[in-house]
Design a protein around this motif. Structure first.
Motif: not given
Length: 188
Positions: A140-147, A166-171
């Motif tokens: 879900t976190e990665l999907d935020k960066y879809r383009s 940081k959010e990606l790293s935390d996930a």
């Protein structure tokens, strides 16, 4: 791990070269194309060598001994690589396509987990429940960066802020901890 001689030829960055090692592979091409903006005979030679090395790997991959433990440990190593090289932006430093590599590692770790899940869930249902939750959260976190505006389907990593990193790293870290227990769960 089973093909340690191929990885240095295909996936080494300039600062990771051993003395006397010729720079070949993905990252040599990445630098030529994205930073140096060169497309010519030298890049064709690099591309041909990469294809040859990958065909060699492809021939050998079916002969590797893969055990449940090596598969579980491999899943953890894929995630460790994300934490070490991909979240930092070191992986694709010229093209900034780190997020597609990031996603590929997560997908590989998830596939290994899914293959081991039937055994792991019999032995540690709480672990598989947590792994399902953390894989979903990371995806879900990665999907935020879809383009849909890029060839690899993700925004350029140089556009990701420190707070987003940081959010990606935390996930990644939230998944890494339970994933480190998978090997023990499949051999209990």
């Amino acid at each position: 791990e089973s093909f340690g001689d191929i990885d240095p030829k295909t996936d080494t960055r300039a600062d990771g070269l051993e003395k006397g090692q010729k720079w070949t592979g993905w990252h040599a091409l990445e630098k030529s194309l994205w930073q140096d903006k060169k497309i010519g005979a030298e890049q064709k030679t690099l591309a041909d060598q990469l294809v040859s090395d990958l065909k060699d790997w492809q021939k050998r991959v079916g002969k590797a001994e893969i055990t449940p433990t090596s598969m579980a440990n491999g899943a953890k190593e894929l995630l460790d690589e994300v934490a070490k090289n991909k979240v930092s932006g070191e992986e694709d430093r010229y093209s900034h396509t780190d997020l597609s590599d990031f996603k590929a590692n997560v997908d590989g770790a998830q596939k290994a987990y899914e293959l081991l899940k039937p055994v792991a869930s019999e032995k540690d249902q709480a672990l598989t429940t947590e792994l399902d939750k953390q894989f979903a959260a990371l995806n879900t976190e990665l999907d935020k960066y879809r383009s849909d505006k890029t060839s690899d389907g993700f925004v350029s990593y140089d556009k990701v802020t420190k707070a987003q990193t940081k959010e990606l790293s935390d996930a990644v870290n939230a998944l890494a901890e339970p994933l480190s227990k998978l090997a023990a769960a499949v051999v209990k």
